[in-house]
Design a protein around this motif. Structure first.
Motif, PDB file in Angstrom:
ATOM      1  N   SER A 116       0.675  -1.453   0.092  1.00  0.00           N
ATOM      2  CA  SER A 116      -0.082   0.133   0.037  1.00  0.00           C
ATOM      3  C   SER A 116       0.945   1.564  -0.045  1.00  0.00           C
ATOM      4  CB  SER A 116      -0.860   0.284   1.573  1.00  0.00           C
ATOM      5  OG  SER A 116      -1.824   1.178   0.997  1.00  0.00           O
ATOM      6  N   GLN A 139      -2.058  -1.449  -3.887  1.00  0.00           N
ATOM      7  CA  GLN A 139      -3.586  -0.180  -3.027  1.00  0.00           C
ATOM      8  C   GLN A 139      -2.847   1.413  -2.659  1.00  0.00           C
ATOM      9  OE1 GLN A 139      -5.782  -1.317   0.236  1.00  0.00           O
ATOM     10  NE2 GLN A 139      -5.060  -0.387   1.330  1.00  0.00           N
ATOM     11  N   THR A 244      -6.105  -1.041  -6.811  1.00  0.00           N
ATOM     12  CA  THR A 244      -6.657  -0.107  -5.889  1.00  0.00           C
ATOM     13  C   THR A 244      -6.436   0.807  -5.551  1.00  0.00           C
ATOM     14  OG1 THR A 244      -7.193  -2.114  -4.295  1.00  0.00           O
ATOM     15  CG2 THR A 244      -8.050  -0.255  -3.812  1.00  0.00           C
ATOM     16  N   ALA A 246      -7.982   5.532  -5.399  1.00  0.00           N
ATOM     17  CA  ALA A 246      -8.510   6.274  -4.506  1.00  0.00           C
ATOM     18  C   ALA A 246      -9.071   7.408  -5.606  1.00  0.00           C
ATOM     19  CB  ALA A 246      -8.168   6.844  -3.320  1.00  0.00           C
ATOM     20  N   HIS A 271      -9.765  -1.454  -9.105  1.00  0.00           N
ATOM     21  CA  HIS A 271     -11.286  -0.954  -8.404  1.00  0.00           C
ATOM     22  C   HIS A 271     -10.661   0.625  -7.607  1.00  0.00           C
ATOM     23  CE1 HIS A 271     -12.876  -0.967  -4.246  1.00  0.00           C
ATOM     24  NE2 HIS A 271     -13.908  -0.948  -5.594  1.00  0.00           N
ATOM     25  N   ILE A 273     -11.654   3.322  -5.408  1.00  0.00           N
ATOM     26  CA  ILE A 273     -12.548   3.726  -4.398  1.00  0.00           C
ATOM     27  C   ILE A 273     -12.811   5.110  -3.872  1.00  0.00           C
ATOM     28  CG2 ILE A 273     -12.095   1.809  -3.200  1.00  0.00           C
ATOM     29  CD1 ILE A 273      -9.988   2.890  -1.571  1.00  0.00           C
ATOM     30  N   GLY A 280      -9.026   4.481   2.906  1.00  0.00           N
ATOM     31  CA  GLY A 280      -9.333   2.826   1.806  1.00  0.00           C
ATOM     32  C   GLY A 280      -8.972   1.543   3.754  1.00  0.00           C
ATOM     33  N   ASN A 285     -15.145   2.215   3.547  1.00  0.00           N
ATOM     34  CA  ASN A 285     -14.621   1.989   2.627  1.00  0.00           C
ATOM     35  C   ASN A 285     -13.551   0.938   2.682  1.00  0.00           C
ATOM     36  OD1 ASN A 285     -14.700   3.725   0.979  1.00  0.00           O
ATOM     37  ND2 ASN A 285     -12.813   5.382   0.913  1.00  0.00           N
ATOM     38  N   ASN A 289     -13.433  -2.129   0.022  1.00  0.00           N
ATOM     39  CA  ASN A 289     -12.494  -2.149  -0.368  1.00  0.00           C
ATOM     40  C   ASN A 289     -10.959  -3.592  -0.255  1.00  0.00           C
ATOM     41  OD1 ASN A 289      -9.357  -2.069  -1.616  1.00  0.00           O
ATOM     42  ND2 ASN A 289      -8.544  -0.859   0.140  1.00  0.00           N
ATOM     43  N   ARG A 292     -13.719  -6.688  -2.053  1.00  0.00           N
ATOM     44  CA  ARG A 292     -12.939  -6.343  -3.206  1.00  0.00           C
ATOM     45  C   ARG A 292     -12.186  -7.311  -3.094  1.00  0.00           C
ATOM     46  NH1 ARG A 292     -12.453  -8.069  -7.129  1.00  0.00           N
ATOM     47  NH2 ARG A 292     -12.534  -7.326  -9.599  1.00  0.00           N
ATOM     48  N   GLN A 293     -10.953  -6.870  -2.269  1.00  0.00           N
ATOM     49  CA  GLN A 293      -9.443  -7.657  -2.606  1.00  0.00           C
ATOM     50  C   GLN A 293      -9.609  -9.381  -2.514  1.00  0.00           C
ATOM     51  OE1 GLN A 293      -6.861  -5.441   0.084  1.00  0.00           O
ATOM     52  NE2 GLN A 293      -7.171  -3.551  -0.674  1.00  0.00           N
TER      53      GLN A 293
END
Length: 303
Positions: A116, A139, A244, A246, A271, A273, A280, A285, A289, A292-293
């Motif tokens: 992330s 992410q 992912t 934002a 994805h 968000i 996330g 959220n 998040n 979906r992961q």
């Protein structure tokens, strides 16, 4: 979910420490997701929430660790704490994979990686060069340090930053300690590594309730500008990639991440968000998040 403390050695003999999560019942070798945090963050800053969510919804294990020189992990001998060297953090991911493959609960042929923010960029590089990786989850990633740096730092301030980098190099060459800079500051106009208001809000809250320290080396910021993991993104294929992003990210700007994603090859999933860079990690959220992961892991690593 069951969790135990673990530690392992990197190829340059640095001890990294973290947690190993498993489902309640493990009667066979399971896939493993290797997870590390982003810029200066420590594992207590919501990585346990993700790992617990994954291991409670899937037949999967998670290896979560602190980056070298942060949290519970050691720094290399004679090297400063709170220094972030992208190439070493990327190498540490591969060492974490090697360690995970030795664990009794883990199927050594089913290893995925999750990152992330800053480590969201690392996993793009590692997923391309370490072919043991079977799934890449990135992410809100920093994909291009040069673009990101010059988006965050005003042009008239860049010369001051360049002088700070040069002065730090001279000081180190003279045997002085590494220069440091705050990670965040309440005043976004003051020097800091992450000069956005939402960065200050996120880290200041965690400073009150964790061992996180508001400090990183000046060299770390210089190396951020040179870090471009997206140049490897097209080489991740045929390993599945989930990115992912934002929709209102001002720290690792949304458009920079989406441009990098456009250069990835199939199979890939984007994805988007709601909210900003840190939204996330918590609340509704987080549920959106993480859900979906989980689905991505069901379709790939745990298929």
């Amino acid at each position: 979910m069951p969790r135990r403390d673990v530690e392992f050695q990197t190829t340059d003999h640095v001890t990294l420490r973290g947690w190993f999560f498993t489902p309640e019942k493990t009667d066979k070798k399971l896939p493993c997701l290797v997870m590390a945090h982003g810029w200066s963050a420590v594992k207590e800053m919501d990585l346990d929430a993700f790992a617990e969510h994954f291991t409670s919804h899937l037949a999967i294990t998670c290896l979560v660790y602190d980056n070298r020189a942060f949290g519970a992990s050691d720094a290399a001998p004679n090297e400063p704490r709170y220094e972030i060297i992208p190439s070493l953090q990327q190498s540490d991911y591969s060492d974490a994979i090697t360690y995970a493959q030795t664990l009794d609960e883990v199927n050594p042929e089913r290893i995925g990686i999750w990152g992330s923010s800053y480590s969201g960029g690392h996993v793009l590089f590692v997923g391309a060069v370490d072919r043991r990786v079977k799934t890449v989850m990135s992410q809100v990633p920093l994909t291009n340090g040069w673009e990101n740096f010059h988006r965050l730092i005003r042009p008239d301030i860049v010369p001051t930053m360049n002088k700070m980098f040069a002065d730090d190099r001279q000081a180190r060459a003279q045997g002085k300690g590494a220069g440091v800079i705050p990670v965040v500051d309440a005043d976004p106009m003051k020097p800091s590594a992450l000069p956005t208001p939402d960065s200050y809000t996120f880290f200041a809250e965690w400073e009150k309730k964790s061992g996180w320290k508001n400090e990183c080396t000046i060299r770390s910021v210089e190396l951020l500008r040179a870090n471009d993991p997206s140049h490897m993104i097209s080489r991740i294929s045929p390993t599945p990639l989930l990115m992912t992003v934002a929709e209102n990210d001002v720290l690792t700007p949304t458009d920079i991440s989406i441009e990098a994603f456009s250069r990835a090859r199939e199979p890939k999933t984007l994805h988007i968000i709601p909210g900003g860079h840190f939204d996330g990690y918590t609340g509704s959220n987080f549920e959106r998040n993480a859900r979906r992961q989980v689905r991505f892991l069901e379709e790939t690593l745990c298929a």
